[in-house]
Design a protein around this motif. Structure first.
Motif: not given
Length: 536
Positions: A135-150, A164-176
């Motif tokens: 869910a985090a990956v799909w939401l990050a992609k939808a909001l154009k926040k998936a890029a990054g290495t955080a 590993a494939w979800a780490s940056s997306a989880v970081a993005a939705v957590y930060r938001l």
């Protein structure tokens, strides 16, 4: 109960085949849309999302807030949040996503925009419970926040368990602030997300004023040209009404060796276009007659005859502009062609009319040597880059009509000398069916529309495979012991090229030709037009 995305239902996962189709029965005495949400911590979010037609129930009376949400259900709700439409594409990349499934069009819409992918190359697992990290990956992609290495490996007690494939997306939705951990500080990446958790998550997006404003905004106005070819005026008008085309380009004028211009103007179409608020840039052709074009361009007198005749017709009929489509022009006529365009632009501009010039990708061959892109770009209002015919009827080697790398290279080259706001990318609504020799070389190829392409795919039970390097599906079939291959053009491949036009800030797109498309194409392109304009 806390309103946190840390709480996850742990019940048995069941397939909710038609969950997103059930709408509760309205009743004056019914205070809530569902009978089982009064005690849910997501009660208000569920009501709000139901009213906005983003979430629906598992039946007409129940929402099942604690039940796990399936991958198909979550993706459907995410599409609705983004105001996308389901796509009835004839090609499904996944064996477990049948065309008669209620979620087929919703999954297609997301896959075409690269917002979601399957659990493997062949399977999507639509009935499987969606995990929190998915869910985090799909939401990050939808909001154009998936890029990054955080990484969030230190933000949660179980951070090391996040894939590993979800780490940056989880970081993005957590930060938001969209997804958080539970009371014990765990994210629980592999746990299923419940329907009430999903409601809270999606509602948080809508509570962000900037994102809500983006979702409510109209798409940016771009030029969208639709060329008329092989259709009656009525057929053309009917197809235009289904499209997002705002600039019509009928083939009305041809220039001969003497500079005389043939006139096939349809005043009925002009009247229709004015009522619809649609522009007309009538096409001007040379019938690909190199000799006749050389004679016309070589003489100042014949050049002026053609320029004056075209300008007079544009003024007489009140056209918004002209679209110059001179093909197969001799390299020796390079300077004369630029002079011709300069004169025509001056005449049209005097009447506040547009001149657009069609050019093929510069492949350093005689076919395009006559086009001085930089000089023509200074004179014309727009340069229309015809991003197709990568492999054409005379090609010895079979291949795609317009692969993504081919179009990317062509766009990059023209942008070296022409500003992006003057470039329009033309995309194909046609394809080629290649007949192959036993060696794999091309024996012949046949020009086909998308409808004909799709009919053959069904007739021969073709199994298209997505080639990410080309941005296209590829499929083959055999008839009478002869192999055929088609590099398919459809919604997903066209969206990839449309996205290129948006990323490069081009003035717009054009389609050759109206009527060549299949019914699903405008939904796909409409989704792309909408989604790629979001600037979350």
């Amino acid at each position: 109960m806390k309103r946190t995305l840390g709480r996850v239902g742990r019940g048995t996962v069941t397939a909710l085949c038609a969950a997103s189709l059930f709408m509760p029965r309205a009743s004056a005495a019914q205070a809530l849309p569902f009978e089982d949400i009064s005690n849910s911590y997501a009660r208000n979010e569920i009501i709000d999302l139901y009213n906005q037609k983003i979430l629906t129930g598992t039946s007409t009376t129940r929402f099942s807030p604690s039940k796990s949400m399936t991958r198909a259900e979550f993706l459907t709700s995410l599409d609705r949040l983004l105001k996308l439409e389901p796509v009835a594409s004839p090609i499904s990349p996944y064996a477990d996503v049948p065309q008669n499934a209620w979620y087929y069009g919703w999954i297609q819409a997301a896959v075409q925009l690269e917002l979601a992918s399957g659990v493997s190359a062949k399977f999507f697992a639509p009935a499987k419970a969606v995990t929190r990290q998915e869910a985090a990956v799909w939401l990050a992609k939808a909001l154009k926040k998936a890029a990054g290495t955080a990484s969030v490996s230190t933000a949660f007690e179980d951070g090391r368990d996040i894939a590993a494939w979800a780490s940056s997306a989880v970081a993005a939705v957590y930060r938001l602030g969209l997804m958080k951990g539970d009371e014990t500080g765990n994210f629980r990446p592999s746990d299923p997300i419940t329907r009430q958790e999903a409601a809270v998550l999606l509602d948080r997006v809508l509570q962000h004023k900037g994102w809500a404003a983006e979702l409510a905004a109209r798409p940016k106005e771009r030029i969208v040209i639709g060329w008329k070819y092989g259709q009656t005026t009525v057929q053309y008008e009917n197809n235009i009404l289904k499209s997002n085309v705002n600039t019509l380009s009928p083939r009305w004028y041809f220039v001969g060796s003497t500079g005389a211009v043939t006139d096939s103007t349809d005043t009925g179409l002009i009247t229709w276009a004015k009522k619809k608020g649609t522009n007309i840039w009538a096409m001007v052709g040379n019938r690909s007659d190199q000799a006749a074009t050389h004679r016309m361009l070589s003489s100042a007198a014949t050049r002026n005859t053609a320029v004056n005749g075209l300008a007079a017709m544009a003024k007489k009929y009140g056209l918004d502009g002209l679209n110059l489509d001179f093909e197969n022009v001799a390299p020796q006529d390079r300077t004369a062609l630029t002079t011709f365009v300069t004169l025509l632009a001056e005449k049209l501009h005097a009447n506040q009319q547009i001149l657009s010039v069609d050019v093929s990708p510069d492949l350093d061959t005689d076919w395009t040597e006559a086009f001085d892109y930089g000089a023509l770009g200074l004179q014309a209002d727009y340069m229309v880059l015809m991003g197709y015919d990568e492999h054409y009827s005379g090609s010895a080697v079979p291949g795609p009509n317009a692969s993504l790398p081919y179009v990317q290279k062509a766009v990059n080259k023209i942008l070296q000398v022409v500003p992006s706001e003057k470039v329009i990318l033309a995309l194909p609504f046609y394809n080629r069916d290649w007949t192959l020799q036993q060696t794999g070389a091309a024996l012949s190829s046949e020009f086909i529309s998308f409808t004909e392409q799709n009919q053959r795919m069904q007739r021969y039970s073709m199994k298209p495979v997505w080639d990410a390097s080309l941005g296209q599906y590829v499929a083959s079939y055999t008839t009478q012991s002869i192999k055929h291959t088609i590099w398919l053009e459809e919604g997903r491949s066209l969206i990839a090229k449309y996205h290129l036009a948006v990323k490069q800030n081009l003035a717009g797109v054009a389609y050759w030709y109206i009527g060549g498309e299949s019914a699903d194409i405008w939904t796909s392109l409409g989704n792309a037009e909408k989604y790629y304009d979001y600037s979350f």
